[in-house]
Design a protein around this motif. Structure first.
Motif, short mmCIF file in Angstrom:
data_model
loop_
_atom_site.label_atom_id
_atom_site.label_comp_id
_atom_site.label_asym_id
_atom_site.label_seq_id
_atom_site.Cartn_x
_atom_site.Cartn_y
_atom_site.Cartn_z
N PHE A 60 0.83 -1.21 0.00
CA PHE A 60 0.00 0.00 0.00
C PHE A 60 0.86 1.26 0.00
O PHE A 60 0.50 2.25 -0.64
N GLU A 61 1.97 1.25 0.72
CA GLU A 61 2.86 2.41 0.75
C GLU A 61 3.37 2.72 -0.65
O GLU A 61 3.44 3.88 -1.06
N TRP A 62 3.75 1.70 -1.40
CA TRP A 62 4.26 1.90 -2.75
C TRP A 62 3.14 2.22 -3.73
O TRP A 62 3.30 3.05 -4.63
N LEU A 63 2.00 1.54 -3.54
CA LEU A 63 0.90 1.71 -4.48
C LEU A 63 0.36 3.14 -4.45
O LEU A 63 0.28 3.81 -5.48
N PHE A 64 0.03 3.63 -3.26
CA PHE A 64 -0.57 4.95 -3.14
C PHE A 64 0.44 6.03 -2.78
O PHE A 64 0.29 7.19 -3.19
N GLY A 65 1.47 5.68 -2.01
CA GLY A 65 2.49 6.66 -1.67
C GLY A 65 3.33 7.06 -2.87
O GLY A 65 3.41 8.25 -3.21
N LEU A 66 3.90 6.07 -3.56
CA LEU A 66 4.73 6.38 -4.72
C LEU A 66 3.88 6.75 -5.94
O LEU A 66 4.20 7.69 -6.66
N GLY A 67 2.80 5.99 -6.18
CA GLY A 67 1.95 6.30 -7.33
C GLY A 67 1.36 7.69 -7.24
O GLY A 67 1.41 8.47 -8.20
N GLY A 68 0.80 8.02 -6.06
CA GLY A 68 0.22 9.35 -5.87
C GLY A 68 1.27 10.45 -5.92
O GLY A 68 1.04 11.52 -6.48
N GLN A 69 2.42 10.15 -5.32
CA GLN A 69 3.50 11.14 -5.30
C GLN A 69 4.00 11.47 -6.71
O GLN A 69 4.20 12.65 -7.05
N ILE A 70 4.20 10.45 -7.52
CA ILE A 70 4.71 10.66 -8.88
C ILE A 70 3.74 11.51 -9.70
O ILE A 70 4.13 12.47 -10.38
N LEU A 71 2.44 11.18 -9.64
CA LEU A 71 1.45 11.96 -10.38
C LEU A 71 1.34 13.39 -9.84
O LEU A 71 1.21 14.34 -10.62
N SER A 72 1.43 13.54 -8.53
CA SER A 72 1.38 14.89 -7.94
C SER A 72 2.57 15.71 -8.35
O SER A 72 2.45 16.90 -8.69
#
Length: 560
Positions: A60-72
């Protein structure tokens, strides 16, 4: 040309990245050591059986943390602040909702989940005792981990570090007190973890009331449909990194079945030590890789391959050296790891040492595969990232066990891990060669746009009278940039230096696109200076934003 700003930014983000990577990993390592010492090897085996569930948090940390961070961050690079905050909002809400669903499922179907993990009868009581508080900890650790990812790239890396350091220090202290002093049993270790992360989550509320934060919740325009579509976008970008965790969960589950069937609790204990040694070095490797995944989207979207190439080489070199040293240590002195788990000087110590030595050979190839996974995720090359993660974390090891087991028996399990990493690198390299034939504008494993390299220039200015500035203006004049535009650039540069301390540098990236010229200026000076520049030089071809904690100005010259 120099790389001072990107180097400073990388170093600034590295420690928080390492700490976020270690979040629950270090808790698992510490708990394993204390449990092996104060509870015994059945307790340690129980922790190994539960490890697939513990890894869900990392997913979950990679899925939403990294995924959301990259798009942001991509939206920030495009000067779209509202879009950036939108993905931050979606990432946090989705994390909260899905992690709560997981805890509900864990409690409603606890016995079924434990049965599916196929524990031996001796370890079931330990699993239930530790698992109760572990389940409660799931949403807390997940939300804190994802939020820390955003805080880290929002100009507050030290605070992001503290949010991980404090829970882990509390966990270590309470582990000793609950297990060694108060004899609370294995549940004492999971209670210690829960208390530590509750305190960390409470401390994170400081971010929500911080006036300097740039990521903000925007709920007014949020609709169910946009929530779902944006969540899918985040999952798509974060999936390659998260798939490492997904495949790892499946692989560990299968390995647990193989080893418990062949060696009983001893097999689980050996595998637990091997995984913990891998976790130790992977904290460093993933920390470097996650730092790259924060920086790569910005510089790659701006086609700044000069800085990009420099920082990727630095990251690979540093992690390679550290991995080589750690591998050499285990090959020479495996008891240095085994003594923490009471496995040194056991009747089967030769079997244990042999397993750990062979397994440690995976550390070096893991450097290259992990950095490539996160790099490809940063440039949104999900297929290439998925190829590496699926082979290195699942299909490669299983394939080599199938091939080698008839010849070398249980040793094939330990050898399959380094061979799996090597196979993933070889296959993705072959795949990329075929891709480059269809996309000839790129070159190499890192998909550099080769036709733009000779059209770019990088400059770092130390002060407004720097000779480098003269060199830059001479180059701009050779590209027929108008004198009025040159004057505007000069005024902006002088404004930055005049309004900041003497130690502020300006990194300038210039690229000629034939139909236009783009100048990108980055500095780590005061944000207020940018607000003044935005008012003073309000033009359609000048864009200003804050990204990764530095000021970002883009000036576009349209060629006539």
């Amino acid at each position: 040309m120099s790389n001072e700003i990107i180097t400073h930014k990388f170093r600034e983000l590295l420690l928080p990245s390492i700490l976020i990577a270690m979040a629950l990993n270090i808790t698992t390592i510490v708990d394993s050591s204390f449990i092996a010492t104060f509870i015994g090897h059945n307790g340690q085996a129980a922790l190994q059986v539960l490890s697939p569930l513990i890894l869900l948090i990392t997913i979950f940390e990679w899925l939403f943390g990294l995924g959301g961070q990259i798009l942001s961050l991509n939206k920030r690079a495009e000067f779209d602040l509202e879009g950036s905050n939108h993905y931050f909002t979606i990432a946090m809400l989705s994390t909260i909702v899905l992690s709560i669903i997981i805890i509900i499922v864990c409690f409603l179907f606890e016995n079924s989940i434990i049965f599916a993990l196929h524990p031996t009868i001796a370890v079931i009581p330990y699993i239930k005792a530790y698992g109760f508080y572990l389940f409660i900890c799931f949403p807390i650790v997940t939300v804190l981990g994802v939020l820390s990812q955003f805080i880290r790239v929002d100009g507050q890396p030290k605070f992001a570090s503290l949010l991980i350091i404090v829970p882990n220090i509390i966990n270590i202290i309470l582990d000793y007190l609950f297990l060694g002093v108060f004899n609370m049993g294995i549940e004492g270790a999971s209670i210690a973890m829960l208390i530590g992360y509750i305190i960390g989550l409470l401390a994170s509320f400081k971010y929500y009331f911080d006036s300097k934060r740039t990521f903000k919740f925007i709920l007014s325009k949020l609709k169910i449909r946009t929530w779902l579509t944006s969540t899918l976008e985040i999952i798509k970008v974060g999936l390659p990194g998260a798939s490492m965790g997904v495949f790892n969960v499946i692989l560990i589950y299968i390995m647990n079945l193989i080893l418990s069937g062949a060696l009983g609790e001893l097999g689980l204990n050996i595998f637990n030590v091997c995984l913990n040694s891998l976790l130790l070095i992977s904290i460093l490797i993933v920390g470097f890789s996650e730092t790259l995944s924060s920086i790569v989207p910005i510089y790659y979207s701006q086609n700044d391959f000069y800085n990009l190439n420099y920082i990727v080489r630095k990251a690979i070199t540093a992690t390679f050296i550290c991995s080589a040293i750690f591998t050499a240590f285990i090959l020479i002195y495996p008891d240095g790891i085994l003594m923490f788990y009471n496995l040194a000087q056991m009747p089967n110590d030769a079997l244990i040492e042999n397993a750990l030595r062979i397994y440690s050979l995976a550390f070096i190839p893991m450097v290259f595969s992990t950095i490539l996974i996160f790099y490809y995720e940063g440039i949104e090359r999900t297929l290439e990232s998925g190829i590496i993660s699926s082979i290195s974390e699942l299909f490669g090891p299983l394939l080599f066990i199938l091939i080698l087991h008839p010849f070398i028996g249980i040793t094939s399990v330990w050898l399959s891990f380094p061979l799996g990493f090597i196979l993933s690198i070889v296959i993705v390299a072959i795949h990329v060669r075929f891709v480059l034939r269809k996309e000839p504008e790129y070159s190499g494993l890192f998909f550099i746009k080769k036709h733009l390299i000779e059209k770019t220039r990088n400059y770092t200015l130390k002060n407004k009278n720097d000779n480098v500035k003269t060199e830059m203006f001479n180059h701009l004049e050779s590209l027929n940039v108008s004198s009025s535009s040159l004057k505007t650039v000069d005024l902006i540069i002088n404004k930055i230096f005049d309004s900041n301390d003497d130690d502020v540098d300006i990194e300038i990236f210039l690229i000629d696109y034939d139909d236009k010229i783009i100048i990108n200026m980055k500095d780590e000076g005061e944000r207020e200076v940018m607000k003044n520049i935005e008012k003073e030089f309000s033009q359609e071809n000048i864009k200003i934003s804050e990204v990764l904690g530095f000021n970002n100005i883009e000036y576009t010259f349209i060629k006539s």
